[in-house]
Design an enzyme around this catalytic site. Structure first.
Site, PDB file in Angstrom:
ATOM      1  CG  HIS A 141     -24.084 102.254  13.788  1.00  0.00           C
ATOM      2  ND1 HIS A 141     -24.800 101.963  14.934  1.00  0.00           N
ATOM      3  CD2 HIS A 141     -24.273 103.577  13.555  1.00  0.00           C
ATOM      4  CE1 HIS A 141     -25.398 103.060  15.366  1.00  0.00           C
ATOM      5  NE2 HIS A 141     -25.088 104.060  14.558  1.00  0.00           N
ATOM      6  CG  HIS A 189     -18.328 108.055  17.578  1.00  0.00           C
ATOM      7  ND1 HIS A 189     -18.691 109.151  16.835  1.00  0.00           N
ATOM      8  CD2 HIS A 189     -19.466 107.613  18.179  1.00  0.00           C
ATOM      9  CE1 HIS A 189     -19.985 109.377  16.998  1.00  0.00           C
ATOM     10  NE2 HIS A 189     -20.492 108.450  17.804  1.00  0.00           N
TER      11      HIS A 189
END
Length: 192
Positions: free
Chosen positions: A130, A44
């Site tokens: 990220h 995620h």
């Protein structure tokens, strides 16, 4: 003893993209010794980490996030390289990066503000989107920055996906995968 749950808002990575990422992670894992690799279902992009929370504050955050995302549209993200946080010799976090995206920055600001308005004390470091792949370098030798080139070896062109959902996740430390979607906030299907 029961571990206290933590909660966070994140961009959900679509299933097909997770499967591609899993293949790449298996190949990268062979050449990069990290202590803990993230389960591919847990991939995620965190927007706001809430930590533990009272039900009242979660209800308020849910209401606020729902309101700020009501007119937001889905958008394309492109995973294009690897990176790390921590020491260059012994990184603590190894991650996949996405190309710069203004829509992602806007969504993050809205979610972050909505959670702060609900009373959460949030991290103040600049947002660095990220996808965490692994944690804690355990190699016998220092981390080699050439390992960051592995992404291009396995994925020559950026890996595109539609970011179509923001999700409120709950962490279950004793389970694998450990993140459970508690609430889903669909973004409308057309990008402006």
């Amino acid at each position: 003893m029961d571990h206290q749950s933590h909660f966070f808002f994140a961009i959900r990575i679509p299933e097909q993209t997770k499967l591609v990422m899993r293949e790449h992670m298996e190949k990268i894992k062979e050449r990069t010794p990290f202590s803990r690799w993230v389960h591919y279902q847990d991939l995620h992009i965190t927007l706001a980490f809430l930590g533990s929370s009272s039900p009242d504050k979660l209800i308020e955050a849910d209401k606020n996030v729902k309101a700020v995302l009501i007119d937001e549209t889905a958008f394309t993200l492109k995973i294009n390289k690897l990176g790390f946080f921590g020491s260059g010799n012994s990184p603590r976090v190894f991650w996949a990066d996405t190309e710069e995206n203004n829509h992602l920055q806007t969504i993050r600001k809205k979610v972050f503000s909505a959670c702060a308005k609900a009373g959460f004390q949030l991290e103040t470091r600049p947002f660095r989107p990220h996808i965490t792949l692994a944690r804690k370098w355990i190699g016998q030798q220092s981390f080699q920055t050439e390992l960051l080139d592995l992404w291009e070896e396995f994925q020559p062109a950026p890996l595109s996906f539609i970011a179509g959902e923001v999700v409120l996740y709950q962490t279950h430390l004793n389970k694998t995968p450990k993140y459970e979607a508690i609430k889903i906030y669909p973004l409308t299907s057309t990008e402006t």
